[in-house]
Design a protein around this motif. Structure first.
Motif, PDB file in Angstrom:
ATOM      1  N   TRP A 256      -6.918   5.463  -2.182  1.00 48.95           N
ATOM      2  CA  TRP A 256      -6.013   4.854  -1.540  1.00 48.95           C
ATOM      3  C   TRP A 256      -5.923   5.375   0.013  1.00 48.95           C
ATOM      4  O   TRP A 256      -5.282   4.647   0.912  1.00 48.95           O
ATOM      5  CB  TRP A 256      -4.666   5.179  -2.243  1.00 48.95           C
TER       6      TRP A 256
ATOM      7  N   ASP B 139      -1.352   4.522 -11.971  1.00 52.21           N
ATOM      8  CA  ASP B 139      -2.576   4.232 -11.398  1.00 52.21           C
ATOM      9  C   ASP B 139      -2.770   4.301 -10.088  1.00 52.21           C
ATOM     10  O   ASP B 139      -1.902   3.556  -9.271  1.00 52.21           O
ATOM     11  CB  ASP B 139      -2.944   2.589 -11.840  1.00 52.21           C
TER      12      ASP B 139
ATOM     13  N   LYS C 161       4.902  -2.432  -9.197  1.00 50.32           N
ATOM     14  CA  LYS C 161       3.548  -1.971  -8.725  1.00 50.32           C
ATOM     15  C   LYS C 161       2.340  -2.270  -9.424  1.00 50.32           C
ATOM     16  O   LYS C 161       1.191  -2.069  -9.094  1.00 50.32           O
ATOM     17  CB  LYS C 161       3.673  -0.248  -8.350  1.00 50.32           C
ATOM     18  N   GLY C 162       2.492  -2.944 -10.706  1.00 48.29           N
ATOM     19  CA  GLY C 162       1.364  -3.438 -11.076  1.00 48.29           C
ATOM     20  C   GLY C 162       0.933  -3.262 -12.685  1.00 48.29           C
ATOM     21  O   GLY C 162      -0.236  -3.798 -13.045  1.00 48.29           O
TER      22      GLY C 162
ATOM     23  N   HIS D 153       0.946  -1.312   0.071  1.00 49.14           N
ATOM     24  CA  HIS D 153       0.026  -0.044  -0.034  1.00 49.14           C
ATOM     25  C   HIS D 153       0.780   1.395  -0.149  1.00 49.14           C
ATOM     26  O   HIS D 153       0.388   2.418   0.011  1.00 49.14           O
ATOM     27  CB  HIS D 153      -0.946   0.054   1.003  1.00 49.14           C
TER      28      HIS D 153
ATOM     29  N   ARG E 133      -4.791   3.675  -7.863  1.00 45.73           N
ATOM     30  CA  ARG E 133      -5.333   2.783  -7.146  1.00 45.73           C
ATOM     31  C   ARG E 133      -4.300   1.484  -6.880  1.00 45.73           C
ATOM     32  O   ARG E 133      -4.476   0.812  -6.002  1.00 45.73           O
ATOM     33  CB  ARG E 133      -6.530   2.038  -7.806  1.00 45.73           C
ATOM     34  N   ARG E 134      -3.331   1.607  -7.680  1.00 50.07           N
ATOM     35  CA  ARG E 134      -2.199   0.475  -7.583  1.00 50.07           C
ATOM     36  C   ARG E 134      -0.877   1.201  -6.757  1.00 50.07           C
ATOM     37  O   ARG E 134       0.023   0.740  -6.632  1.00 50.07           O
ATOM     38  CB  ARG E 134      -1.742  -0.015  -9.029  1.00 50.07           C
TER      39      ARG E 134
END
Ligand SMILES: Cc1ncc(C[n+]2csc(CCOP(=O)(O)OP(=O)(O)O)c2C)c(N)n1
Length: 352
Positions: free
Chosen positions: A345, A124, A94-95, A78, A126-127
């Protein structure tokens, strides 16, 4: 006055020395995998550019993958990262998938900006990835804001931001560092000192012997690290992340590396002395880590398997991205402003 020059590599801090002696093999393999994937994608982009299959510009971080990869791997799920134009590896960890990244470079749909922005402007929230702002280093004040919010709301979340040596000469950089030290924010500040800001060498950029030494002026530790030693970067950043999360405040890290390509693909870097580039090419961070893993008894077949899997991922990503549609112009103005959930987040559970 020290006799060190600004081009020399540092080697005098404890985390770095320890990292040199004690390679953690599982971490080393992860570093190798992510650096290899980043390199494979950027090598492929260079080929595609020459073949006329890539619209727009091409900016890569080849040769300095150890910094974004070593840094991002030290973060918790996170935590937030603010990557710039040399930091594909941090985006991947991180994705961001290889296919999304390729789609962004090809101006296709199917990635976070859905074709409204392109190339390295990907991320992003959210990631936990704050997308690059072109005005350097304007993502630093934003990262500071994430840090202040995390302290204020007791989120236990660390924010890591990257910038180059050139960006450290701006007012935004100094104002960020001042407030970060003052408010003791949970930030990790990583300078990728690749010795050139476009055609300006570090000797014409700043008078201090090191950029890390500026940490003291802002009330935070300043650490130099060999930016081509992925495990050393990981160790130094992990120490800083753990300290920030425990309430110990920010750290300024100067990772030494070299930009071995031009600023971007259109730049032949003819203003850089050839022997300087050659010297650093001998210190390719992926080769250095591979040799250390072999010394640590990791078999060559294990590493070859990782290389093969990375190449396959890239081939699949290119195929899918090239086949993907362009955005529908009718949706051009959708989501130009951040959707409300962009702040979500902050509402996620505490990071442990
Ligand atoms: C405020 C600002 N000025 C100028 C530029 C144009 N520009 C883009 S990259 C770059 C070089 C930046 O050098 P550095 O910060 O050392 O990072 P590097 O590209 O070497 O990784 C410049 C001048 C910019 N993006 N933002």
């Amino acid at each position: 006055m020290s006799s060190r020059t600004k081009n020399e590599r540092p080697g005098n801090n404890s985390a770095l020395q320890q990292a040199r002696t004690n390679l953690n093999v599982p971490v080393g393999l992860e570093l190798y995998r992510w650096m290899g994937l980043s390199r494979a994608i950027e090598d492929k982009l260079h080929i595609m550019k020459r073949q006329g299959r890539l619209p727009g510009r091409l900016v890569t971080g080849r040769g300095q993958e150890a910094i974004p990869v070593g840094s991002a791997l030290a973060l918790a799920a996170h935590d937030v990262v603010c990557p710039l134009h040399r930091d594909l590896g941090a985006n991947l960890i991180k994705g961001i998938t290889p296919e999304e990244f390729l789609r962004s470079y090809l101006w296709k749909i199917g990635h976070p900006s859905e074709g409204r922005d392109s190339d390295v402007h990907i991320g992003d929230i959210r990631r936990g990835i704050y997308p690059m702002i072109s005005h350097l280093p304007d993502s630093w004040p934003v990262a500071l804001g994430f840090g202040i919010a995390s302290s204020y709301m007791k989120l236990g979340r660390v924010t890591l931001a990257f910038c180059g040596d050139g960006a450290t000469s701006t007012g935004a950089w100094h104002e960020t560092m001042n407030m970060s030290g003052l408010f003791h924010t949970p930030n990790v500040w990583v300078i990728e000192n690749n010795k050139y800001a476009y055609s300006t060498p570090v000797a014409k950029q700043y008078a201090a012997m090191s950029l890390a030494s500026r940490g003291a002026a802002y009330g935070m530790p300043g650490v130099e690290v060999d930016g081509n030693d992925a495990f050393a970067v990981y160790s130094v950043v992990k120490e800083a992340v753990d300290r920030a999360r425990a309430g110990g405040g920010p750290t300024l890290i100067e990772a030494h590396t070299m930009r071995i390509d031009g600023h971007a693909v259109h730049d032949d870097a003819s203003y850089v002395p050839k022997d300087l580039i050659e010297e650093w090419k001998q210190r390719d961070p992926i080769v250095l880590l591979r040799d250390r893993l072999l010394l640590a008894n990791v078999g060559q077949p294990t590493l070859s398997e990782i290389d093969k899997a990375n190449l396959q991922l890239v081939e699949n990503a290119v195929k899918a991205a090239e086949a993907a549609p362009m955005p529908d112009p009718a949706g051009m103005e959708n989501e130009v402003y951040a959707p409300a959930e962009a702040a979500s987040w902050m509402l996620l559970p505490r990071c442990t």
